[in-house]
Write a protein that holds these residues in place. Structure first.
Motif, PDB file in Angstrom:
ATOM      1  N   THR A 181      -8.349  70.012   6.631  1.00 43.82           N
ATOM      2  CA  THR A 181      -8.815  71.375   6.374  1.00 43.82           C
ATOM      3  C   THR A 181      -8.073  71.934   5.167  1.00 43.82           C
ATOM      4  O   THR A 181      -6.847  71.832   5.083  1.00 43.82           O
ATOM      5  N   ALA A 182      -8.803  72.514   4.250  1.00 42.81           N
ATOM      6  CA  ALA A 182      -8.212  73.060   3.030  1.00 42.81           C
ATOM      7  C   ALA A 182      -8.199  74.580   3.068  1.00 42.81           C
ATOM      8  O   ALA A 182      -9.060  75.207   3.693  1.00 42.81           O
ATOM      9  N   GLY A 183      -7.233  75.155   2.382  1.00 46.28           N
ATOM     10  CA  GLY A 183      -7.226  76.593   2.149  1.00 46.28           C
ATOM     11  C   GLY A 183      -7.980  76.890   0.867  1.00 46.28           C
ATOM     12  O   GLY A 183      -7.896  76.125  -0.105  1.00 46.28           O
ATOM     13  N   ILE A 184      -8.741  77.975   0.857  1.00 46.04           N
ATOM     14  CA  ILE A 184      -9.565  78.337  -0.296  1.00 46.04           C
ATOM     15  C   ILE A 184      -9.077  79.674  -0.841  1.00 46.04           C
ATOM     16  O   ILE A 184      -8.896  80.634  -0.088  1.00 46.04           O
ATOM     17  N   GLU A 185      -8.881  79.731  -2.149  1.00 46.03           N
ATOM     18  CA  GLU A 185      -8.529  80.996  -2.802  1.00 46.03           C
ATOM     19  C   GLU A 185      -9.611  81.370  -3.798  1.00 46.03           C
ATOM     20  O   GLU A 185     -10.091  80.524  -4.557  1.00 46.03           O
ATOM     21  N   CYS A 186      -9.992  82.635  -3.793  1.00 50.42           N
ATOM     22  CA  CYS A 186     -10.981  83.142  -4.740  1.00 50.42           C
ATOM     23  C   CYS A 186     -10.316  84.104  -5.725  1.00 50.42           C
ATOM     24  O   CYS A 186      -9.258  84.660  -5.446  1.00 50.42           O
ATOM     25  N   ASN A 187     -10.943  84.285  -6.853  1.00 47.90           N
ATOM     26  CA  ASN A 187     -10.578  85.375  -7.745  1.00 47.90           C
ATOM     27  C   ASN A 187     -11.856  86.082  -8.172  1.00 47.90           C
ATOM     28  O   ASN A 187     -12.926  85.814  -7.615  1.00 47.90           O
ATOM     29  N   THR A 188     -11.768  86.971  -9.129  1.00 50.02           N
ATOM     30  CA  THR A 188     -12.908  87.813  -9.512  1.00 50.02           C
ATOM     31  C   THR A 188     -13.221  87.622 -10.983  1.00 50.02           C
ATOM     32  O   THR A 188     -12.314  87.675 -11.835  1.00 50.02           O
ATOM     33  N   SER A 191     -17.485  90.238 -14.165  1.00 49.07           N
ATOM     34  CA  SER A 191     -18.516  91.119 -13.601  1.00 49.07           C
ATOM     35  C   SER A 191     -18.171  91.591 -12.192  1.00 49.07           C
ATOM     36  O   SER A 191     -18.969  92.292 -11.562  1.00 49.07           O
ATOM     37  N   GLY A 192     -17.023  91.192 -11.693  1.00 48.73           N
ATOM     38  CA  GLY A 192     -16.605  91.604 -10.354  1.00 48.73           C
ATOM     39  C   GLY A 192     -17.081  90.686  -9.244  1.00 48.73           C
ATOM     40  O   GLY A 192     -16.939  91.017  -8.065  1.00 48.73           O
ATOM     41  N   ASN A 193     -17.654  89.526  -9.602  1.00 53.78           N
ATOM     42  CA  ASN A 193     -18.114  88.579  -8.580  1.00 53.78           C
ATOM     43  C   ASN A 193     -16.967  87.701  -8.102  1.00 53.78           C
ATOM     44  O   ASN A 193     -16.122  87.274  -8.895  1.00 53.78           O
ATOM     45  N   ARG A 194     -16.965  87.415  -6.817  1.00 55.36           N
ATOM     46  CA  ARG A 194     -15.964  86.514  -6.256  1.00 55.36           C
ATOM     47  C   ARG A 194     -16.323  85.082  -6.613  1.00 55.36           C
ATOM     48  O   ARG A 194     -17.486  84.686  -6.559  1.00 55.36           O
ATOM     49  N   GLN A 195     -15.313  84.303  -6.991  1.00 56.89           N
ATOM     50  CA  GLN A 195     -15.568  82.924  -7.382  1.00 56.89           C
ATOM     51  C   GLN A 195     -14.491  81.993  -6.830  1.00 56.89           C
ATOM     52  O   GLN A 195     -13.356  82.399  -6.599  1.00 56.89           O
ATOM     53  N   LEU A 196     -14.873  80.734  -6.620  1.00 57.34           N
ATOM     54  CA  LEU A 196     -13.954  79.718  -6.135  1.00 57.34           C
ATOM     55  C   LEU A 196     -12.896  79.460  -7.197  1.00 57.34           C
ATOM     56  O   LEU A 196     -13.213  79.109  -8.329  1.00 57.34           O
ATOM     57  N   TYR A 197     -11.642  79.594  -6.812  1.00 57.60           N
ATOM     58  CA  TYR A 197     -10.556  79.491  -7.793  1.00 57.60           C
ATOM     59  C   TYR A 197      -9.593  78.343  -7.493  1.00 57.60           C
ATOM     60  O   TYR A 197      -9.400  77.461  -8.317  1.00 57.60           O
ATOM     61  N   GLN A 198      -8.990  78.341  -6.274  1.00 53.29           N
ATOM     62  CA  GLN A 198      -7.976  77.335  -5.978  1.00 53.29           C
ATOM     63  C   GLN A 198      -8.189  76.704  -4.608  1.00 53.29           C
ATOM     64  O   GLN A 198      -8.688  77.349  -3.687  1.00 53.29           O
ATOM     65  N   ILE A 199      -7.762  75.437  -4.513  1.00 57.68           N
ATOM     66  CA  ILE A 199      -7.829  74.665  -3.276  1.00 57.68           C
ATOM     67  C   ILE A 199      -6.408  74.299  -2.864  1.00 57.68           C
ATOM     68  O   ILE A 199      -5.630  73.792  -3.679  1.00 57.68           O
ATOM     69  N   TYR A 200      -6.074  74.566  -1.591  1.00 62.62           N
ATOM     70  CA  TYR A 200      -4.751  74.246  -1.049  1.00 62.62           C
ATOM     71  C   TYR A 200      -4.893  73.119  -0.028  1.00 62.62           C
ATOM     72  O   TYR A 200      -5.643  73.243   0.947  1.00 62.62           O
ATOM     73  N   LEU A 201      -4.175  72.025  -0.241  1.00 53.72           N
ATOM     74  CA  LEU A 201      -4.063  70.960   0.746  1.00 53.72           C
ATOM     75  C   LEU A 201      -2.603  70.802   1.122  1.00 53.72           C
ATOM     76  O   LEU A 201      -1.708  70.990   0.282  1.00 53.72           O
ATOM     77  N   CYS A 202      -2.349  70.454   2.376  1.00 53.93           N
ATOM     78  CA  CYS A 202      -0.973  70.357   2.856  1.00 53.93           C
ATOM     79  C   CYS A 202      -0.460  68.925   2.800  1.00 53.93           C
ATOM     80  O   CYS A 202      -1.206  67.971   3.043  1.00 53.93           O
ATOM     81  N   VAL A 203       0.827  68.810   2.485  1.00 54.16           N
ATOM     82  CA  VAL A 203       1.498  67.526   2.304  1.00 54.16           C
ATOM     83  C   VAL A 203       2.799  67.566   3.091  1.00 54.16           C
ATOM     84  O   VAL A 203       3.471  68.611   3.151  1.00 54.16           O
ATOM     85  N   ASP A 204       3.177  66.451   3.694  1.00 55.82           N
ATOM     86  CA  ASP A 204       4.419  66.433   4.474  1.00 55.82           C
ATOM     87  C   ASP A 204       5.640  66.645   3.579  1.00 55.82           C
ATOM     88  O   ASP A 204       5.556  66.608   2.348  1.00 55.82           O
ATOM     89  N   SER A 205       6.787  66.892   4.203  1.00 61.76           N
ATOM     90  CA  SER A 205       7.983  67.284   3.461  1.00 61.76           C
ATOM     91  C   SER A 205       8.565  66.171   2.604  1.00 61.76           C
ATOM     92  O   SER A 205       9.467  66.413   1.801  1.00 61.76           O
ATOM     93  N   SER A 206       8.051  64.954   2.738  1.00 56.73           N
ATOM     94  CA  SER A 206       8.486  63.879   1.854  1.00 56.73           C
ATOM     95  C   SER A 206       7.719  63.901   0.532  1.00 56.73           C
ATOM     96  O   SER A 206       8.085  63.209  -0.417  1.00 56.73           O
ATOM     97  N   VAL A 215      -0.060  76.083   8.613  1.00 56.73           N
ATOM     98  CA  VAL A 215      -0.607  77.417   8.353  1.00 56.73           C
ATOM     99  C   VAL A 215      -1.357  77.352   7.030  1.00 56.73           C
ATOM    100  O   VAL A 215      -0.943  76.652   6.101  1.00 56.73           O
ATOM    101  N   LEU A 216      -2.492  78.046   6.957  1.00 54.05           N
ATOM    102  CA  LEU A 216      -3.250  78.121   5.719  1.00 54.05           C
ATOM    103  C   LEU A 216      -2.984  79.463   5.052  1.00 54.05           C
ATOM    104  O   LEU A 216      -2.680  80.453   5.729  1.00 54.05           O
ATOM    105  N   PRO A 217      -3.067  79.518   3.733  1.00 48.43           N
ATOM    106  CA  PRO A 217      -2.844  80.791   3.045  1.00 48.43           C
ATOM    107  C   PRO A 217      -3.826  81.838   3.536  1.00 48.43           C
ATOM    108  O   PRO A 217      -5.018  81.560   3.690  1.00 48.43           O
ATOM    109  N   GLN A 218      -3.349  83.034   3.787  1.00 49.07           N
ATOM    110  CA  GLN A 218      -4.173  84.103   4.350  1.00 49.07           C
ATOM    111  C   GLN A 218      -4.685  85.038   3.254  1.00 49.07           C
ATOM    112  O   GLN A 218      -4.068  85.211   2.209  1.00 49.07           O
ATOM    113  N   GLY A 219      -5.827  85.645   3.547  1.00 44.85           N
ATOM    114  CA  GLY A 219      -6.347  86.680   2.664  1.00 44.85           C
ATOM    115  C   GLY A 219      -6.851  86.164   1.331  1.00 44.85           C
ATOM    116  O   GLY A 219      -6.942  86.914   0.365  1.00 44.85           O
ATOM    117  N   LYS A 220      -7.173  84.882   1.254  1.00 46.52           N
ATOM    118  CA  LYS A 220      -7.594  84.319  -0.024  1.00 46.52           C
ATOM    119  C   LYS A 220      -9.101  84.414  -0.221  1.00 46.52           C
ATOM    120  O   LYS A 220      -9.584  84.751  -1.280  1.00 46.52           O
TER     121      LYS A 220
END
Length: 232
Positions: A181-188, A191-206, A215-220
């Motif tokens: 499961t990926a986290g999705i971030e949008c920007n504007t 013209s004020g339209n929301r658009q796909l901006y960034q993709i977050y994938l999780c990686v282990d601590s190594s 946890v996925l980034p919130q409010g994106k």
């Protein structure tokens, strides 16, 4: 005199243990990484605009923004070691690949070195007990090569053609294509339209293996919304 000597020995042992414990705490002071990739079309299609790197227009593909240590509670460490500055000589063998996959679109146009310096000093220093400066950048490049984010989207009929796509369909496509499961971030855009901006994938601590996100980034991006996937 004997009591003083004994007290000094206890103090020395206590100090040694404190150093070990503190070092260990620092060495484990994050839980996972976010590998963050950005779509250049969405970076450029804002009121701030963009400047192509000094090497020219990047490929029409997601590029690395960073490899960011995070905690399971959603917070993150930053600027962990001011005594470990960015050293360009440490990544001389990676430079061409980084220009291709980790370029800067910030203005004025640059060769990316200032961007890499920022990423190392803010984020990379918080993982240097696990990854050396060279290995930190090499790990991000390897991880990007391990998953084809754009390919996963296009295989699901989601193309950077200026069309509107649901966030849920984007997340489903990434889950199908990457296995996680990926986290999705949008920007504007301008013209004020929301658009796909960034993709977050999780990686282990190594820094080696993708994993399910604690946890996925919130409010994106709202999962029920439609967003533009602009061309580049």
């Amino acid at each position: 005199m004997e009591s003083i000597t004994k007290a000094m020995r206890i103090f020395a042992v206590s100090s040694f243990l404190c150093v070990c414990i503190c070092f260990t705490a620092k060495a484990q002071d994050f839980d996972f990484f976010y590998l963050v990739q950005q779509w250049p079309g969405s970076y450029c299609d804002t009121s701030n605009g963009c400047c192509y790197p000094s090497t020219g227009k990047p490929a029409s593909d997601f590029s690395i923004h960073g490899l960011w240590p995070n905690y399971d509670d959603g917070t993150y460490p930053s600027n962990c070691d001011p005594n470990s500055p960015f050293d360009p000589s440490q990544i001389s063998d990676l430079r061409n690949e980084m220009r291709s996959k980790w370029g800067s679109l910030a203005c004025p146009s640059s060769n990316g070195q200032q961007f890499w310096q920022h990423e190392w000093e803010k984020h990379g220093t918080c993982s240097e007990n696990v990854l050396s400066q060279h290995d930190y950048f090499a790990a991000a490049l390897h991880l990007k090569d391990s998953v084809d984010v754009l390919g996963a989207l296009e295989n699901a009929g989601i193309h950077p053609d200026g069309g509107q796509y649901s966030v849920s369909s984007i997340m489903d496509a990434l889950k199908e294509g990457t296995g996680y499961t990926a986290g999705i971030e949008c920007n504007t855009d301008e013209s004020g339209n929301r658009q796909l901006y960034q993709i977050y994938l999780c990686v282990d601590s190594s820094g080696s293996n993708f994993m399910d996100c604690p946890v996925l980034p919130q409010g994106k991006c709202s999962s029920g919304s439609q967003v533009e996937f602009p061309s580049f």
